[in-house]
Design a protein around this motif. Structure first.
Motif, PDB file in Angstrom:
ATOM      1  N   VAL A  25       0.842  -1.075   0.205  1.00  0.00           N
ATOM      2  CA  VAL A  25       0.051  -0.018  -0.066  1.00  0.00           C
ATOM      3  C   VAL A  25       0.779   1.271   0.119  1.00  0.00           C
ATOM      4  O   VAL A  25       0.541   2.031  -0.449  1.00  0.00           O
ATOM      5  N   GLN A  26       1.907   1.183   0.578  1.00  0.00           N
ATOM      6  CA  GLN A  26       3.007   2.552   0.557  1.00  0.00           C
ATOM      7  C   GLN A  26       3.491   2.917  -0.745  1.00  0.00           C
ATOM      8  O   GLN A  26       4.182   3.889  -0.529  1.00  0.00           O
ATOM      9  N   GLN A  27       3.449   2.098  -1.418  1.00  0.00           N
ATOM     10  CA  GLN A  27       4.272   2.235  -2.537  1.00  0.00           C
ATOM     11  C   GLN A  27       4.133   3.847  -3.277  1.00  0.00           C
ATOM     12  O   GLN A  27       5.079   4.266  -3.767  1.00  0.00           O
ATOM     13  N   PRO A  28       2.884   4.432  -3.488  1.00  0.00           N
ATOM     14  CA  PRO A  28       2.892   5.507  -4.033  1.00  0.00           C
ATOM     15  C   PRO A  28       3.693   6.919  -3.145  1.00  0.00           C
ATOM     16  O   PRO A  28       4.482   7.519  -3.701  1.00  0.00           O
ATOM     17  N   GLU A  29       3.739   6.496  -1.779  1.00  0.00           N
ATOM     18  CA  GLU A  29       4.477   7.416  -0.932  1.00  0.00           C
ATOM     19  C   GLU A  29       5.943   7.063  -0.960  1.00  0.00           C
ATOM     20  O   GLU A  29       6.894   8.020  -1.248  1.00  0.00           O
ATOM     21  N   THR A  30       6.325   5.741  -0.944  1.00  0.00           N
ATOM     22  CA  THR A  30       7.947   5.489  -1.316  1.00  0.00           C
ATOM     23  C   THR A  30       8.380   5.994  -2.568  1.00  0.00           C
ATOM     24  O   THR A  30       9.493   6.162  -2.576  1.00  0.00           O
ATOM     25  N   ALA A 205      -0.734   6.478 -10.451  1.00  0.00           N
ATOM     26  CA  ALA A 205      -1.226   5.401 -11.037  1.00  0.00           C
ATOM     27  C   ALA A 205      -1.461   4.215 -10.135  1.00  0.00           C
ATOM     28  O   ALA A 205      -2.165   3.332 -10.101  1.00  0.00           O
ATOM     29  N   VAL A 206      -0.237   3.935  -9.397  1.00  0.00           N
ATOM     30  CA  VAL A 206       0.151   2.953  -8.519  1.00  0.00           C
ATOM     31  C   VAL A 206      -1.352   2.819  -7.419  1.00  0.00           C
ATOM     32  O   VAL A 206      -1.601   2.121  -7.043  1.00  0.00           O
ATOM     33  N   ALA A 207      -1.527   4.194  -6.845  1.00  0.00           N
ATOM     34  CA  ALA A 207      -2.503   4.426  -5.723  1.00  0.00           C
ATOM     35  C   ALA A 207      -3.739   4.224  -6.392  1.00  0.00           C
ATOM     36  O   ALA A 207      -4.559   3.412  -5.585  1.00  0.00           O
ATOM     37  N   ASP A 324     -12.435  -9.353 -16.267  1.00  0.00           N
ATOM     38  CA  ASP A 324     -11.245  -9.960 -16.465  1.00  0.00           C
ATOM     39  C   ASP A 324     -10.368  -9.002 -17.016  1.00  0.00           C
ATOM     40  O   ASP A 324      -9.459  -9.505 -17.780  1.00  0.00           O
ATOM     41  N   GLN A 325     -10.715  -7.783 -16.984  1.00  0.00           N
ATOM     42  CA  GLN A 325      -9.648  -6.687 -17.278  1.00  0.00           C
ATOM     43  C   GLN A 325      -9.108  -5.895 -16.110  1.00  0.00           C
ATOM     44  O   GLN A 325     -10.154  -5.583 -14.980  1.00  0.00           O
ATOM     45  N   VAL A 326      -7.892  -5.687 -15.834  1.00  0.00           N
ATOM     46  CA  VAL A 326      -7.201  -4.798 -14.794  1.00  0.00           C
ATOM     47  C   VAL A 326      -6.935  -3.276 -15.658  1.00  0.00           C
ATOM     48  O   VAL A 326      -6.044  -3.467 -16.475  1.00  0.00           O
ATOM     49  N   VAL A 327      -7.669  -2.267 -15.536  1.00  0.00           N
ATOM     50  CA  VAL A 327      -7.313  -1.328 -16.461  1.00  0.00           C
ATOM     51  C   VAL A 327      -6.785  -0.215 -15.721  1.00  0.00           C
ATOM     52  O   VAL A 327      -7.266   0.399 -14.711  1.00  0.00           O
ATOM     53  N   ILE A 328      -5.724  -0.024 -15.928  1.00  0.00           N
ATOM     54  CA  ILE A 328      -4.748   1.246 -15.352  1.00  0.00           C
ATOM     55  C   ILE A 328      -5.141   2.683 -15.933  1.00  0.00           C
ATOM     56  O   ILE A 328      -4.614   2.861 -17.054  1.00  0.00           O
ATOM     57  N   ALA A 338       6.714   3.567 -17.784  1.00  0.00           N
ATOM     58  CA  ALA A 338       5.503   3.848 -16.602  1.00  0.00           C
ATOM     59  C   ALA A 338       4.844   2.797 -16.144  1.00  0.00           C
ATOM     60  O   ALA A 338       4.365   2.865 -14.992  1.00  0.00           O
ATOM     61  N   LEU A 339       4.314   2.105 -17.011  1.00  0.00           N
ATOM     62  CA  LEU A 339       3.590   1.008 -16.901  1.00  0.00           C
ATOM     63  C   LEU A 339       4.049  -0.319 -15.927  1.00  0.00           C
ATOM     64  O   LEU A 339       3.349  -1.070 -15.203  1.00  0.00           O
ATOM     65  N   LEU A 340       5.548  -0.320 -15.810  1.00  0.00           N
ATOM     66  CA  LEU A 340       6.136  -1.408 -14.948  1.00  0.00           C
ATOM     67  C   LEU A 340       5.460  -1.215 -13.344  1.00  0.00           C
ATOM     68  O   LEU A 340       5.477  -2.472 -12.851  1.00  0.00           O
ATOM     69  N   PHE A 341       5.197   0.036 -13.024  1.00  0.00           N
ATOM     70  CA  PHE A 341       5.142  -0.089 -11.587  1.00  0.00           C
ATOM     71  C   PHE A 341       3.763  -0.449 -11.187  1.00  0.00           C
ATOM     72  O   PHE A 341       3.625  -1.433 -10.254  1.00  0.00           O
ATOM     73  N   PRO A 342       2.788   0.289 -11.886  1.00  0.00           N
ATOM     74  CA  PRO A 342       1.215  -0.287 -11.337  1.00  0.00           C
ATOM     75  C   PRO A 342       1.078  -1.853 -11.839  1.00  0.00           C
ATOM     76  O   PRO A 342       0.418  -2.562 -11.171  1.00  0.00           O
ATOM     77  N   TYR A 343       1.692  -2.356 -13.009  1.00  0.00           N
ATOM     78  CA  TYR A 343       1.453  -3.887 -13.411  1.00  0.00           C
ATOM     79  C   TYR A 343       2.053  -4.877 -12.267  1.00  0.00           C
ATOM     80  O   TYR A 343       1.449  -5.777 -11.935  1.00  0.00           O
ATOM     81  N   ILE A 344       3.335  -4.487 -11.626  1.00  0.00           N
ATOM     82  CA  ILE A 344       3.900  -5.313 -10.514  1.00  0.00           C
ATOM     83  C   ILE A 344       3.108  -5.247  -9.682  1.00  0.00           C
ATOM     84  O   ILE A 344       2.928  -6.307  -8.686  1.00  0.00           O
TER      85      ILE A 344
END
Length: 384
Positions: A25-30, A205-207, A324-328, A338-344
């Motif tokens: 959960v803390q990743q947007p802040e870190t 995007a991560v948040a 069946d979709q996770v839409v960022i 930029a997509l690497l972060f929310p995808y993981i």
């Protein structure tokens, strides 16, 4: 009441997920803290890197062990593209076992070493081997631990520079989550430049991803799938590999997981699919690569072999159920970097909830100590 991926602090602690859930959960802040720290260190860092990067023959090696190695796998192909440089991901485990295969004595080299603790035996040994075997070598250490062996090495070497990330990124849980994204971001910003690392866009995007899709991850956990496949190409190959590892780690191996590319998957690994398999496909923004990902998605949907096929994408895929979709949201025009972060983060949440559904304790999934937070039991052999 504050919750972490749908768990109260008390529930998370009782189920052995206090640190893992909070660190996801803390990743947007870190990420924002990491960007702020990099901004404050720009002059010294550029003073070290600029003379090295001025050499067009410089070889850049992105190196680490386990999850830290997958940072390099995720970044190397995309960073090579935007910088037009020779950037390679070479795991420290490969360097230690085959130093004369991996290292080139006569090529100027910048070795970028990733380490959450900075104390993994292979990470330290890889630097020692590079110093022994390469005539002109420098080191950029990216670590979450100011007191680790990698950071201490950089502090005493004129040929090294350390980027030490905020203490919050030094994950207390077994599995690396916020340490992964923070080190990924630091390397992207340091080597690719701030223009390719828009922290506000990435962190937001991560948040949104955490807030919107934690319930989906919990629902997937309730299904108790027995196998999982993570698929991605280019930089998403490293993300797919890390996603599979997160599931293996957090479930203590109870859920089998593999990774592959959308094209490579047909060449044998597709036999892994059965009616208890979850497939997670990371769909790029790059139009050429995206076309191949969508082809496989259509194929898997037609065949109906897997229990569930989940597409992670920035744009809704026409004709596919929304469930069946996770839409960022907000990254429709962003680069794949930029997509690497929310995808993981999607994979991290799936791993957590699958572990909890199986009665595992993600903070310490293997109490017997067969695997450890900092790897143990590695014997380093001298080279002849």
């Amino acid at each position: 009441m504050t919750t972490y991926l749908g768990l109260t602090l008390e529930e998370a602690a009782a189920r052995g997920a206090k640190w893992t859930s909070a660190e996801i959960v803390q990743q947007p802040e870190t990420l924002r803290q990491t960007a702020a720290g990099l901004a404050g260190d720009t002059e010294a860092r550029n003073g070290f890197l600029a003379p090295l990067l001025a050499n067009p023959d410089l070889r850049i090696i992105l190196s680490g062990a386990g999850t830290s190695a997958f940072i390099g796998e995720s970044l190397a192909p995309l960073l090579s593209l935007i910088t037009d440089r020779c950037i390679e991901a070479v795991a420290t485990t490969d360097i230690v076992a085959g130093p004369r295969i991996c290292l080139r004595a006569d090529q100027p080299t910048l070795m970028v070493s990733f380490g959450r603790s900075g104390n993994s035996p292979e990470s330290v040994a890889a630097i020692d081997l590079a110093d022994q075997l390469i005539d002109d070598v420098h080191h950029l250490v990216i670590t979450c631990n100011a007191d680790g062996m990698l950071a201490r090495y950089a502090g005493r070497s004129e040929r090294a520079f350390a980027i030490v990330l905020p203490d919050a990124t030094h994950d207390r849980s077994f599995a690396m989550t916020s340490s992964f994204t923070a080190m990924l971001y630091a390397a992207l910003a340091a080597l690719g430049g701030a223009a390719h690392a828009p922290v506000a866009l990435i962190a937001d995007a991560v948040a949104r991803t955490v807030g919107k899709y934690a319930p989906l991850a919990a629902d997937l956990g309730k299904a108790k799938f027995e196998r999982a496949v993570y698929l991605g190409c280019g930089g998403f190959t490293g993300i797919a590999r890390e996603g599979a590892l997160k599931l293996l780690e957090m479930t203590d191996g109870a859920t089998a997981a593999i990774h592959d590319t959308p094209l490579g998957f047909r060449h044998g690994p597709k036999t892994f699919l059965n009616g208890r398999t979850l497939v997670v496909l990371f769909v790029p923004n790059d139009p050429h690569a995206r076309a191949y990902a969508l082809d496989l998605l259509d194929e898997l949907s037609r065949e109906g072999t897997a229990q569930r096929v989940l597409a992670v994408t920035t744009r809704p895929i026409e004709g596919r159920p929304a469930a069946d979709q996770v839409v960022i949201d907000g990254l429709e025009l962003a680069s794949d970097l930029a997509l690497l972060f929310p995808y993981i983060v999607v994979a991290q949440m799936i791993g957590l909830w699958q572990a909890l559904a199986l009665g595992k304790t993600p903070d310490n999934p293997n109490p017997a100590g067969i695997v450890n937070r900092v790897v143990q039991g590695v014997r380093i052999h001298a080279i002849a």
